[in-house]
Motif scaffolding. Structure first.
Motif, mmCIF file in Angstrom:
data_model
loop_
_atom_site.group_PDB
_atom_site.id
_atom_site.type_symbol
_atom_site.label_atom_id
_atom_site.label_comp_id
_atom_site.label_asym_id
_atom_site.label_seq_id
_atom_site.Cartn_x
_atom_site.Cartn_y
_atom_site.Cartn_z
ATOM 1 N N THR A 101 -141.649 -148.903 -14.032
ATOM 2 C CA THR A 101 -141.145 -148.993 -15.401
ATOM 3 C C THR A 101 -139.767 -149.646 -15.404
ATOM 4 O O THR A 101 -138.893 -149.264 -14.628
ATOM 5 C CB THR A 101 -141.035 -147.589 -16.030
ATOM 6 N N ILE A 102 -139.616 -150.632 -16.253
ATOM 7 C CA ILE A 102 -138.302 -151.248 -16.454
ATOM 8 C C ILE A 102 -137.938 -151.074 -17.919
ATOM 9 O O ILE A 102 -138.666 -151.510 -18.818
ATOM 10 C CB ILE A 102 -138.311 -152.738 -16.068
ATOM 11 N N HIS A 103 -136.832 -150.390 -18.150
ATOM 12 C CA HIS A 103 -136.374 -150.166 -19.522
ATOM 13 C C HIS A 103 -135.664 -151.410 -20.037
ATOM 14 O O HIS A 103 -134.936 -152.076 -19.306
ATOM 15 C CB HIS A 103 -135.469 -148.934 -19.585
ATOM 16 N N VAL A 104 -135.895 -151.701 -21.284
ATOM 17 C CA VAL A 104 -135.374 -152.911 -21.914
ATOM 18 C C VAL A 104 -134.368 -152.502 -22.988
ATOM 19 O O VAL A 104 -134.690 -151.698 -23.882
ATOM 20 C CB VAL A 104 -136.522 -153.717 -22.556
ATOM 21 N N GLY A 105 -133.168 -153.034 -22.881
ATOM 22 C CA GLY A 105 -132.174 -152.775 -23.913
ATOM 23 C C GLY A 105 -131.780 -151.312 -23.995
ATOM 24 O O GLY A 105 -131.520 -150.683 -22.983
ATOM 25 N N GLY A 106 -131.748 -150.794 -25.202
ATOM 26 C CA GLY A 106 -131.215 -149.452 -25.401
ATOM 27 C C GLY A 106 -129.733 -149.555 -25.672
ATOM 28 O O GLY A 106 -129.310 -150.229 -26.609
ATOM 29 N N ALA A 107 -128.938 -148.928 -24.790
ATOM 30 C CA ALA A 107 -127.488 -148.905 -25.000
ATOM 31 C C ALA A 107 -126.818 -150.258 -24.751
ATOM 32 O O ALA A 107 -125.733 -150.520 -25.256
ATOM 33 C CB ALA A 107 -126.850 -147.847 -24.109
ATOM 34 N N GLY A 108 -127.455 -151.115 -23.968
ATOM 35 C CA GLY A 108 -126.811 -152.389 -23.642
ATOM 36 C C GLY A 108 -127.799 -153.523 -23.568
ATOM 37 O O GLY A 108 -129.002 -153.332 -23.751
ATOM 38 N N LEU A 109 -127.299 -154.702 -23.294
ATOM 39 C CA LEU A 109 -128.146 -155.885 -23.149
ATOM 40 C C LEU A 109 -128.529 -156.010 -21.682
ATOM 41 O O LEU A 109 -128.071 -156.908 -20.964
ATOM 42 C CB LEU A 109 -127.401 -157.128 -23.641
ATOM 43 N N PHE A 160 -142.701 -152.909 -19.070
ATOM 44 C CA PHE A 160 -141.405 -153.072 -19.732
ATOM 45 C C PHE A 160 -141.446 -152.251 -21.016
ATOM 46 O O PHE A 160 -142.391 -152.360 -21.799
ATOM 47 C CB PHE A 160 -141.152 -154.547 -20.055
ATOM 48 N N VAL A 161 -140.439 -151.422 -21.229
ATOM 49 C CA VAL A 161 -140.401 -150.536 -22.391
ATOM 50 C C VAL A 161 -139.120 -150.815 -23.176
ATOM 51 O O VAL A 161 -138.008 -150.663 -22.647
ATOM 52 C CB VAL A 161 -140.417 -149.056 -21.947
ATOM 53 N N ASN A 162 -139.277 -151.221 -24.413
ATOM 54 C CA ASN A 162 -138.090 -151.490 -25.231
ATOM 55 C C ASN A 162 -137.475 -150.180 -25.731
ATOM 56 O O ASN A 162 -138.052 -149.481 -26.557
ATOM 57 C CB ASN A 162 -138.449 -152.380 -26.421
#
Ligand SMILES: [Cu+2]
Length: 134
Positions: free
Chosen positions: A25-33, A50-52
């Protein structure tokens, strides 16, 4: 006998390779770019999801990458739409043999210039052909 047993164990583990494919799992965005984690290692046959986590993002392979994809709400050419989106999307790609021993660079098309990039280093599962038993 002991050596034979460990060889057999190694062979069984290797043979189980494809069944042991894992999803990264690779997290996308959230708190930062950012992609978190941004750099991973994966085997051929593994999947990467990939999880936005929030923000206006997508994920696309870099030009010349050994695996081509462009994803957000699904992936282009695979029934989805890789256009940049702020929906809570997730999209999964499968690491194909074509990417073996390569590095798949990827980026967010909206924020590549801000350093929203990453890479997947691909290795092959153990090749049974390389075993020799005396
Ligand atoms: Cu982005």
């Amino acid at each position: 006998m002991r050596k034979s047993t460990s060889l057999l164990t190694a062979i069984l583990l290797a043979a189980a390779g494809p069944a042991c494919a894992i999803d990264h799992t690779i997290h996308v965005g959230g708190a930062g770019l950012v992609f978190t984690p941004s750099n991973i290692e994966a085997l051929v046959g593994d999947t990467v999801t990939f999880v936005n986590d929030g923000g206006f993002h997508n994920v696309a392979s870099d030009a010349g990458a050994p695996l081509a994809f462009r994803c957000a709400n699904g992936c282009d050419g695979n029934g989805g739409n890789g256009d940049i989106s702020n929906a809570a999307w997730s999209a999964t790609i499968t690491i194909s043999q074509a990417a073996a021993h390569g590095s798949i660079g990827f980026h967010c098309e909206a924020h590549q210039a801000s350093g929203m990039v990453g890479s997947i280093s691909v290795t092959n599962p153990v090749d049974l052909q390389s075993f020799s038993i005396d």
